[in-house]
Design an enzyme around this catalytic site. Sequence first.
Site, PDB file in Angstrom:
ATOM      1  N   GLY B  32       0.809  -1.222   0.000  1.00 27.20           N
ATOM      2  CA  GLY B  32       0.000   0.000   0.000  1.00 27.20           C
ATOM      3  C   GLY B  32       0.836   1.263   0.000  1.00 27.20           C
ATOM      4  N   ILE B  33       1.761   1.365   0.938  1.00 26.28           N
ATOM      5  CA  ILE B  33       2.603   2.553   0.988  1.00 26.28           C
ATOM      6  C   ILE B  33       3.675   2.473  -0.106  1.00 26.28           C
ATOM      7  CG2 ILE B  33       4.186   3.911   2.428  1.00 26.28           C
ATOM      8  CD1 ILE B  33       2.749   2.824   4.886  1.00 26.28           C
ATOM      9  N   ASN B 126       4.221  -4.854   8.944  1.00 25.62           N
ATOM     10  CA  ASN B 126       4.263  -5.670  10.156  1.00 25.62           C
ATOM     11  C   ASN B 126       5.436  -5.261  11.024  1.00 25.62           C
ATOM     12  OD1 ASN B 126       6.521  -7.944   9.925  1.00 25.62           O
ATOM     13  ND2 ASN B 126       5.675  -7.525   7.896  1.00 25.62           N
ATOM     14  N   CYS B 181     -10.762 -13.342  30.893  1.00 27.41           N
ATOM     15  CA  CYS B 181     -11.867 -13.591  31.816  1.00 27.41           C
ATOM     16  C   CYS B 181     -13.175 -13.107  31.210  1.00 27.41           C
ATOM     17  CB  CYS B 181     -11.609 -12.908  33.151  1.00 27.41           C
ATOM     18  SG  CYS B 181     -11.362 -11.149  32.998  1.00 27.41           S
TER      19      CYS B 181
END
Lengths: 387, 545
Positions: B32-33, B126, B181
């Site tokens: 994309g970039i 990433n 939880c």
Amino acid sequence: MAAPAPAPTSDIDTKRYDRQIRLWGLETQRGLQGTRLLLLRATGLCNEIAKNLVLAGIGHVSIADPDAVSQADLEHGGVFSLSKDNLGSNKAEAMASRLKELNPSVEVEGIPKPLEQLTDQELRSFHIVVGTHGLQGVDDLAAATDRLCGAGGEPAAAPNGNGNGKKRLRDEAPEAKGNGSHEIVPTRSGAMPQLLAAGTLGLFGFCALDLMAHTHRVVKKAKKEDEEPPPPEHFVVRYPALRDAFRVGWRSLDRRTPRLYAALQLLLRGGGQEEVEARRAERLEEDGLKETFLREPLTAEYVATVVRHAATELSPMCAIVGGTVAAEVIKLVEIAAGKGQVAPINNVLLFDNSDGAQAAGITGRFGPAFRTDDGGVDKGTPQPVAA
Amino acid sequence: MASHTSRRTQDVESLTGCDLKGVRVLVVGAGGIGCELVKNLVLSGFEHITMIDLDTIDYSNLNRQFLFRAADVNESKAKVAKKAVLAFPHAASLSIDAHLGNIKDTEQFGPDFFKTFNIVLNALDNVDARRHVNRLCLSVGIPLIESGTEGYVGQVRAIVKGKTKCFDVCARQVQKTFPICTIRNHPEKPELLFKKLFGGEETDLVLWEKRRPPVKVELAKLALPDAAATAREEQRAWSVEESAAVLLASVERIFTQRASEDDDDAMDFVAAAANLRCATFHIPLQSRWEIKGIAGRIIHAIATTNAVIAGFIVLEAFKVLRSVQAAGGDLSKASIDACRYCVCNRHLSGPKENQLLLRMRLEAPEPKCYVCTGSTSTLELDTASFTVRSLVVIKFLSFNKPTIDLTNELADKTVLLWEGEDEGGGEEGELHGDKPLDSLPVKLGPGVVLEVEDTTQALKCKIALTHTLLDKEEHPSGFRFIAAADEAAAGPPAPAEEDSPGGDGSRKRRKVAEGDAAVAGAEPSGGAGSGVVVADDDDDVIMLE
């Protein structure tokens, strides 16, 4: 201009648009596919805006430019959708045919004409018109505004020739730092597309919007998790005409106004380095101001830098301004689709990427206030309205 | 066009003071970039561009990666991007190298390779790869421009050794996570279902006194519609009956045809099963499309933000190159005063609400950053269950091919725990790889630290191990990392956002995104008990195992 006709879901390529539909929703995507956009002049900025919106799946893009592709178009600036093979052919048509390849479902058309040769009917067939050729675009779109909805609401032309043949907004009270809102004009009426005038000048850039009276909604979250959220509220924002947005007197400017705004006013009337500098000195003297009337001083050096940059288009600036303008267009479509939650720019965005500038992109409201139907004064802030 | 210095190069020099002649630039990432970036570089008159991307083109890239067409799907991004930009108007002197490869492959792209460039531009999605490039650039002394986007927001900043904060410091952000939880006991949102998708039935009846108890879906009482027809309905929420039908059909396919790698089958199963769980817990039923977004943690990505960010990358690169040139090529003497942290924002409130594109001063280096300075950080974990091997693969630490020694600094005793190659290397790599940390030849205790050296990243750091039994619900990854710099100031770093019980307020919108992948990649994952794997593809999807 009617509201964009929504496209049915089955026509939407959800796989291609997956990453954006998850962001702005199917309604906005449908709205985009029903939107018709006109871009003025096949500049590098035009190329960027068109690329972004063709990729996003806008319905139709027209590019209007009477000029032929020249060697200079290939050797400078931010245009990428042209090549040697296009030399001599019409720039808008050549660029349009390249842009089509980005997304087969978008209609892209080149119009080998300047704006003034488009009929009122042709102009009104677009939802949004974007000038991509800088300050000249402000003038062109101001003329189109006069044509489509009359000069109503704008102060009569003054003979002194200041500010594009129109009277400059002058402050009687020096303390009125309202960016022009001390002047009150009647509200405007008429039907015209939403207008954006944008441009890059080297490391500088701007974008100004005229949306007439524009309504957006504000959605608030529920105060407590298990409560129903309050119903969305609607606000109308009245935009000054583009010409008025660039006519604000310097004595009325807030001190924090980016100095690029004042420099652009000086450049609006054209001319070279010396002429613009003479105009700067004359304006300061006329208004009884020192160049430090703005927090970032409006020095001769700064204005000379802007003039020097104005002649050159830089690709990364086209990308930044083009990305921002296209995002603004999508925002307008989102609002029209009933999904928007963020108000559009009101009404000028100034980019200054020269060293030491305070921020890369600052928005501000420039222009007169309006006399509303109930006799009140609207300084351009969002006014609540019924849905 | 064939003149010695191109017009484009001249334009840039006259307006920015940056001379591009002979400058060699490395672009990491052609997604994309990257697509936007290489366009800007070519049109700005850069002459020597090298691009690396390990990825191939996917159809869902086409809404933003404008150098690719439908016919290019499954081709190398870097190679197609190169071909596409050569069709743009460009200087005659332009040369582009395109590599299909992993930037972490240090055989090909090691320190010597990095040293051949004047500047490195990250266009990655990433965090793991971004950290790797950050470490390499710091070690070989090449300036790096770092970037990231997510949805409407994005940011750019220069990283220069000794002058700015490095990426590792900034990557230690907490991402949106949900305490287990909340997920296990009373899921209230579809998002919460995906952490523990099909957990055991609840026995804790007290819990349901204040909430609507779960209702059973009884298959025998349902009239099941046609599963295949339902599965094609992507935009509408399936009813309980429809979900049950799709669930049964997709389970059958998955187990009879063993087609689990087929995305559609897996997705049918997840969507149908999730909706049945939703019904049980009174969560509104969701469409398959929405469930795919949640389960796949698909990162929003649009052309406009990428375009703005790629523009800023080049403007910041001009400033860094200009200063290095002014300092006679000596990076350590170059001034980065003009560089800014650039942020693309959609909506702000407060004193900066009129700033659509922000510029902020770059932050100074962290004096005790474990990456820049090699100082000692602390890792708290259960030393009886974590092994050396499980440490090496902790994605959060982003080691590539580390050599790990365990040293008792007080007793001057050292044992080699791990050497270089990834686990399956087959050579004499792992010596103590599968031993729990508390059963190693050097006993843990005061003065005992792991000395980690990763020559592929030129990384050297020390990590002290502390035996702690962490609450699994608060720390699903099983460990807690306390960077040296945080030690003094930090109480327990478990942030409020993570700990507030299941509430909406726990998920304040971050004003500034750290980038596509920070969201997915910054989470400590891969530790014991974590079933989450970050896929290294362009969209950085987290896949449930």
